[in-house]
Scaffold this motif. Structure first.
Motif, PDB file in Angstrom:
ATOM      1  N   GLY A 162       0.782  -1.287  -0.035  1.00 57.40           N
ATOM      2  CA  GLY A 162      -0.149  -0.013   0.020  1.00 57.40           C
ATOM      3  C   GLY A 162       0.939   1.175   0.040  1.00 57.40           C
ATOM      4  O   GLY A 162       0.282   2.333   0.039  1.00 57.40           O
ATOM      5  N   GLY A 163       2.212   1.152  -0.111  1.00 58.78           N
ATOM      6  CA  GLY A 163       2.986   2.346   0.008  1.00 58.78           C
ATOM      7  C   GLY A 163       4.163   2.346   1.262  1.00 58.78           C
ATOM      8  O   GLY A 163       4.655   1.129   1.608  1.00 58.78           O
ATOM      9  N   SER A 164       4.478   3.403   1.743  1.00 55.40           N
ATOM     10  CA  SER A 164       5.498   3.475   2.570  1.00 55.40           C
ATOM     11  C   SER A 164       5.256   4.212   4.010  1.00 55.40           C
ATOM     12  O   SER A 164       4.184   5.331   3.941  1.00 55.40           O
ATOM     13  CB  SER A 164       6.535   4.404   2.062  1.00 55.40           C
ATOM     14  OG  SER A 164       7.239   3.793   0.855  1.00 55.40           O
ATOM     15  N   LEU A 165       5.576   3.783   5.257  1.00 53.19           N
ATOM     16  CA  LEU A 165       5.237   4.307   6.408  1.00 53.19           C
ATOM     17  C   LEU A 165       6.462   4.569   7.133  1.00 53.19           C
ATOM     18  O   LEU A 165       7.516   3.922   7.032  1.00 53.19           O
ATOM     19  CB  LEU A 165       4.825   3.255   7.217  1.00 53.19           C
ATOM     20  CG  LEU A 165       3.995   3.633   8.491  1.00 53.19           C
ATOM     21  CD1 LEU A 165       2.679   4.644   8.297  1.00 53.19           C
ATOM     22  CD2 LEU A 165       3.354   2.412   9.236  1.00 53.19           C
ATOM     23  N   TRP A 166       6.798   5.916   7.811  1.00 50.04           N
ATOM     24  CA  TRP A 166       7.798   6.044   8.540  1.00 50.04           C
ATOM     25  C   TRP A 166       7.529   6.358  10.022  1.00 50.04           C
ATOM     26  O   TRP A 166       6.680   6.840  10.520  1.00 50.04           O
ATOM     27  CB  TRP A 166       8.359   7.663   8.078  1.00 50.04           C
ATOM     28  CG  TRP A 166       9.098   7.686   6.768  1.00 50.04           C
ATOM     29  CD1 TRP A 166      10.465   7.757   6.666  1.00 50.04           C
ATOM     30  CD2 TRP A 166       8.705   7.728   5.634  1.00 50.04           C
ATOM     31  NE1 TRP A 166      10.755   7.827   5.553  1.00 50.04           N
ATOM     32  CE2 TRP A 166       9.811   7.774   4.715  1.00 50.04           C
ATOM     33  CE3 TRP A 166       7.318   7.714   4.779  1.00 50.04           C
ATOM     34  CZ2 TRP A 166       9.554   7.687   3.316  1.00 50.04           C
ATOM     35  CZ3 TRP A 166       7.160   7.498   3.432  1.00 50.04           C
ATOM     36  CH2 TRP A 166       8.457   7.710   2.742  1.00 50.04           C
ATOM     37  N   GLU A 179       3.128   7.603   2.794  1.00 47.33           N
ATOM     38  CA  GLU A 179       2.986   7.774   1.041  1.00 47.33           C
ATOM     39  C   GLU A 179       2.417   6.615   0.564  1.00 47.33           C
ATOM     40  O   GLU A 179       2.478   5.263   1.047  1.00 47.33           O
ATOM     41  CB  GLU A 179       4.279   7.994   0.630  1.00 47.33           C
ATOM     42  CG  GLU A 179       5.011   9.456   1.368  1.00 47.33           C
ATOM     43  CD  GLU A 179       6.273   9.684   0.460  1.00 47.33           C
ATOM     44  OE1 GLU A 179       6.775   8.870  -0.408  1.00 47.33           O
ATOM     45  OE2 GLU A 179       7.129  10.697   0.872  1.00 47.33           O
ATOM     46  N   GLY A 180       1.944   6.692  -0.573  1.00 46.73           N
ATOM     47  CA  GLY A 180       1.320   5.659  -1.411  1.00 46.73           C
ATOM     48  C   GLY A 180      -0.173   5.731  -1.454  1.00 46.73           C
ATOM     49  O   GLY A 180      -0.787   6.889  -1.248  1.00 46.73           O
ATOM     50  N   GLY A 181      -0.687   4.778  -1.768  1.00 50.34           N
ATOM     51  CA  GLY A 181      -2.585   4.707  -2.135  1.00 50.34           C
ATOM     52  C   GLY A 181      -3.160   4.101  -0.896  1.00 50.34           C
ATOM     53  O   GLY A 181      -4.104   3.616  -1.249  1.00 50.34           O
ATOM     54  N   LEU A 182      -2.434   3.809   0.233  1.00 55.64           N
ATOM     55  CA  LEU A 182      -3.334   3.037   1.413  1.00 55.64           C
ATOM     56  C   LEU A 182      -4.528   3.860   1.774  1.00 55.64           C
ATOM     57  O   LEU A 182      -5.544   3.170   2.246  1.00 55.64           O
ATOM     58  CB  LEU A 182      -2.017   3.183   2.486  1.00 55.64           C
ATOM     59  CG  LEU A 182      -2.711   2.286   3.688  1.00 55.64           C
ATOM     60  CD1 LEU A 182      -3.040   1.011   3.478  1.00 55.64           C
ATOM     61  CD2 LEU A 182      -1.756   2.299   5.119  1.00 55.64           C
TER      62      LEU A 182
END
Length: 444
Positions: A162-166, A179-182
């Motif tokens: 679904g994307g990136s997570l920090w 970031e991304g389409g989550l």
């Protein structure tokens, strides 16, 4: 002789994670979001129409919020209340919508597709945390990802479909960027910074919402409902003015609407006047003729010049245009404002009173309370709820109406569910929250 080897794992909701793994950090951060009183989310998002917008909104645990959204190069004010999103912006914000001039600098309820996100349903802390947990919480990771900085905070980037997570490197582990389409059902890209708001800032969210609500007392336009005209517009114009009439059709087969006709006259490439009809009821699957009249000096001057002796035999043209807009009711929360008709009558069961007593009485009494204090506690709640100082607020992720009272010079708050009137919380507020409540009640 047997040796028992212990590993650093623990089941969390049926999922095994290593104590010192990034997976556990993700689960911890998602849990912190779900229980947060409020968040601030800002960054960019793509709409279903492939438009890039910028958002900066603050949402509390009840799903109420406020902020800004930049669209088509224009910044609009945003209000989120009763699970609906309202925007107040200049006409340019609405792009090619033929109602853009009508919506210029007034509050308009928008559909989720306008900005590509259900702010209350997606960014509310509980829902946002659950979404992140579903998207990242079950992943298996090898080792620790490298660190980077997000707005000056050291964080680790976690990748998923679904994307990136920090996630912050240091405790308490928190989500700082996504970031991304989550967040979108059709995986449209987003790049958003997430910050849990401290108690004082969370109180300001409720205050800002309450301060804006009075402007919605008489209702707002509903951009997500469209109307059409049956046939052409008609105009009847003379030296005194120009009356414009359109037959407005409600395409809904089961829901009546309240409509407004907004019209204008253009001559010599200049707007000679605008008019707006009164509110007209249009039954389901029916049409109603609605008129408004323009009597501006510009129209009268134009008409006089066009009909003056010696003006010639050529035709002087003018153009008439109009659109029809739906006016929706005011948000339910408006009834909770000071001086309004009032929310549901506050109620409280013995169990609810005891629950608030166990949770908040120690801080109020600054000691361990006893059963002998319970009658006084109940009286504090009843006294606050009988007062006139009330305002839409939030507590424990629930939309509430907060009643502000005093006892021996100290502020005391009793909060009741905005939907059913049940007691949700009772406590002595912090100075920041008390100040925010007073400002909202006084409409400052």
């Amino acid at each position: 002789m047997f040796a028992l080897a212990l590993t650093g794992c623990s089941p969390i909701d049926g999922k095994m994670v290593t104590y010192d793994s990034v997976a556990n950090h993700v689960r911890t951060a998602a849990s912190a979001l779900q229980t947060a009183e409020g968040v601030r989310v800002n960054g960019t998002l793509e709409t279903p129409a492939k438009e890039k917008i910028e958002i900066d909104v603050r949402i509390n645990g009840a799903g109420d919020g406020s902020g800004k959204i930049r669209r088509h190069g224009t910044v609009g004010d945003v209000l989120v209340i009763d699970s609906a999103t309202y925007v107040r912006a200049a006409a340019a914000w609405w792009g090619t919508d033929n109602r853009a001039e009508t919506y210029d600098k007034v509050w308009v309820a928008i559909a989720d597709t306008t900005i590509g996100l259900d702010l209350a349903g997606t960014l509310r802390p509980r829902e946002l945390g659950a979404l992140i947990d579903d998207g990242f919480g079950s992943l298996q990771f090898e080792g620790m990802p490298p660190t980077s900085e997000v707005n000056g905070v050291k964080a680790r980037r976690v990748e998923a479909a679904g994307g990136s997570l920090w996630i912050t490197v240091a405790k308490p582990y928190q989500v700082v960027r996504l970031e991304g389409g989550l967040l979108t059902e059709d995986s449209r890209p987003a790049a958003l910074t997430v910050t849990i708001t401290p108690p004082a800032a969370t109180a300001q969210i409720a205050r800002d919402v309450a301060l804006t609500l009075p402007t919605l007392r008489t209702g707002t336009y509903d951009a997500y409902r469209s109307l059409r005209f049956d046939g052409s517009l008609r105009s009847a114009c003379n030296a005194q003015g120009c009356t414009i009439t359109g037959r407005i059709r409600n395409a809904s087969t089961d829901t009546p609407v309240t409509a407004v006709l907004n019209a204008k006259v253009i001559g010599n490439k200049n707007v000679l006047g605008r008019c707006r009809s009164g509110r007209a009821a249009v039954a389901a699957a029916a049409a109603t003729a609605v008129s408004c009249r323009i009597t501006t000096a510009a129209w009268r001057s134009f008409y006089a010049a066009a009909t003056a002796p010696g003006s010639g035999t050529s035709t002087t043209s003018y153009q008439v245009s109009a659109n029809a807009s739906v006016v929706g009711p005011a948000p339910d929360a408006v009834a909770c404002l000071p001086g309004a008709t009032g929310c549901d009558t506050p109620t409280m069961t013995d169990a609810e009173v005891v629950a608030t007593f166990d949770r908040s009485a120690p801080a109020w009494y600054e000691r361990a309370p006893t059963d002998r204090d319970l009658p006084e506690w109940r009286k504090l709640i009843r006294t606050a709820a009988s007062g006139k100082d009330r305002v839409p607020w939030s507590a424990e992720g629930t939309p509430t109406v907060a009643y502000l009272g005093t006892s021996k010079g100290r502020p005391f708050v009793a909060q009741f569910d905005r939907g059913n009137g049940q007691l949700v919380a009772a406590y002595g507020p912090s100075k920041d929250e008390a100040d925010a409540l007073r400002a909202a009640i006084a409409a400052r």
